[in-house]
Design a protein around this motif. Sequence first.
Motif, short mmCIF file in Angstrom:
data_model
loop_
_atom_site.label_atom_id
_atom_site.label_comp_id
_atom_site.label_asym_id
_atom_site.label_seq_id
_atom_site.Cartn_x
_atom_site.Cartn_y
_atom_site.Cartn_z
N LEU A 64 0.68 -1.25 0.08
CA LEU A 64 -0.20 0.22 -0.01
C LEU A 64 0.72 1.20 -0.03
O LEU A 64 0.55 2.10 -0.88
CB LEU A 64 -1.30 0.01 1.19
N LEU A 65 1.62 1.28 1.30
CA LEU A 65 2.78 2.65 0.79
C LEU A 65 3.42 2.90 -0.76
O LEU A 65 3.34 4.17 -1.40
CB LEU A 65 3.98 2.10 1.88
N GLU A 66 4.20 1.58 -1.54
CA GLU A 66 5.06 1.58 -2.19
C GLU A 66 3.46 2.76 -3.33
O GLU A 66 3.65 3.14 -4.36
CB GLU A 66 5.42 0.46 -3.66
N GLN A 67 2.17 1.80 -3.62
CA GLN A 67 1.07 2.21 -4.52
C GLN A 67 1.44 4.04 -3.81
O GLN A 67 0.69 4.22 -5.14
CB GLN A 67 0.19 1.65 -4.14
N PHE A 68 1.23 4.16 -2.69
CA PHE A 68 0.49 5.57 -2.60
C PHE A 68 1.91 6.52 -2.90
O PHE A 68 1.40 7.51 -3.31
CB PHE A 68 0.35 5.49 -0.79
N LEU A 69 2.95 5.58 -2.35
CA LEU A 69 4.23 6.72 -2.80
C LEU A 69 4.70 7.33 -4.04
O LEU A 69 4.11 8.27 -4.70
CB LEU A 69 5.20 6.40 -2.35
N GLU A 70 4.25 6.02 -5.27
CA GLU A 70 3.93 5.89 -6.82
C GLU A 70 2.76 7.40 -7.21
O GLU A 70 3.47 7.81 -8.72
CB GLU A 70 3.56 4.87 -7.49
N LYS A 71 1.79 7.29 -6.64
CA LYS A 71 0.73 7.98 -6.69
C LYS A 71 0.66 9.11 -6.78
O LYS A 71 0.78 10.35 -7.71
CB LYS A 71 -0.81 7.64 -6.68
N SER A 72 1.41 9.90 -5.77
CA SER A 72 1.56 10.59 -5.04
C SER A 72 2.44 12.09 -5.53
O SER A 72 2.33 12.43 -5.66
CB SER A 72 1.62 10.87 -3.21
N THR A 90 -5.31 6.10 -5.00
CA THR A 90 -5.80 7.72 -5.40
C THR A 90 -4.02 8.74 -5.11
O THR A 90 -4.09 9.76 -6.22
CB THR A 90 -6.34 8.45 -5.09
N GLY A 91 -3.51 7.87 -3.64
CA GLY A 91 -2.55 9.08 -3.70
C GLY A 91 -2.80 10.15 -2.60
O GLY A 91 -2.72 10.85 -2.99
N SER A 92 -3.82 10.42 -2.08
CA SER A 92 -5.05 11.19 -1.85
C SER A 92 -4.16 11.37 0.00
O SER A 92 -4.68 9.86 0.77
CB SER A 92 -6.14 11.61 -2.37
N VAL A 93 -5.20 12.38 0.27
CA VAL A 93 -5.11 12.45 1.66
C VAL A 93 -6.58 12.39 2.61
O VAL A 93 -7.33 13.45 0.92
CB VAL A 93 -3.99 13.23 2.64
N VAL A 94 -6.80 12.67 3.22
CA VAL A 94 -8.17 12.13 3.32
C VAL A 94 -8.48 13.05 5.10
O VAL A 94 -7.70 13.19 6.03
CB VAL A 94 -8.92 11.16 3.71
N ILE A 95 -9.13 14.67 5.02
CA ILE A 95 -9.21 15.64 5.77
C ILE A 95 -10.45 15.90 6.40
O ILE A 95 -10.92 16.36 5.85
CB ILE A 95 -8.59 17.23 5.67
N ASP A 96 -10.95 15.97 8.26
CA ASP A 96 -11.96 16.15 8.37
C ASP A 96 -11.72 17.55 8.34
O ASP A 96 -10.69 18.42 9.11
CB ASP A 96 -12.87 15.84 9.56
N SER A 97 -12.10 18.23 7.81
CA SER A 97 -12.47 19.95 7.70
C SER A 97 -13.07 21.03 7.86
O SER A 97 -13.99 21.93 7.70
CB SER A 97 -11.71 20.84 6.05
N CYS A 98 -14.14 20.45 9.15
CA CYS A 98 -15.45 20.76 9.87
C CYS A 98 -14.75 22.14 10.12
O CYS A 98 -15.66 23.24 10.42
CB CYS A 98 -16.37 20.09 10.28
N ASN A 99 -13.39 22.41 10.84
CA ASN A 99 -13.09 24.10 11.03
C ASN A 99 -12.37 24.56 9.95
O ASN A 99 -11.72 23.75 9.16
CB ASN A 99 -11.44 22.94 11.82
#
Length: 160
Positions: free
Chosen positions: A6-14, A73-82
């Motif tokens: 998973l890390l390898e895939q994330f790094l590739e996409k990012s 997708t190489g994406s990060v997910v952030i709860d941005s209600c603030n």
Amino acid sequence: MKVMKLLEQFLEKSTLVGNENRLVTTVDFQNDFKREDYEYIHLPGLNIFLDKQAGEAGIRRALIEADYAIAETGSVVIDSCNENLRLASCLAEKLDVVFPLSKLVDNMHDVADFLEERTSESGGYVAFITGASRTADIERVLTVGVHGPKEMTVIILNDL
């Protein structure tokens, strides 16, 4: 070894979208961290905060913690209600995003419960950020940073 795949895939996409990626230990991150480098900090996992509301000038550099990262997708997910967090993640010239390796998931389906929890009744706001903002006009002239940061660095804390 699934985590390493998973890390390898994330790094590739990012990397494909132009992000700088770093894999560090939490201790090394804390030792190298310099508060004065940032105008906005939101790291609840490390209990480090520096709040500032973005004005017309925006924010030069922000450091935020992601709730999840998606390998597919190489994406990060952030709860941005603030609101300040949401503005900082969109208006910072340079955005640094931190997440522990334990928060890396395979695909978007793996964050479905998180999305449901954060957006169902409270009218929450969850952001998926894959990299620096890019847009092109009809003449195919590429512009970076119109709808978000011009640069993004992903810092992965190897907490396993």
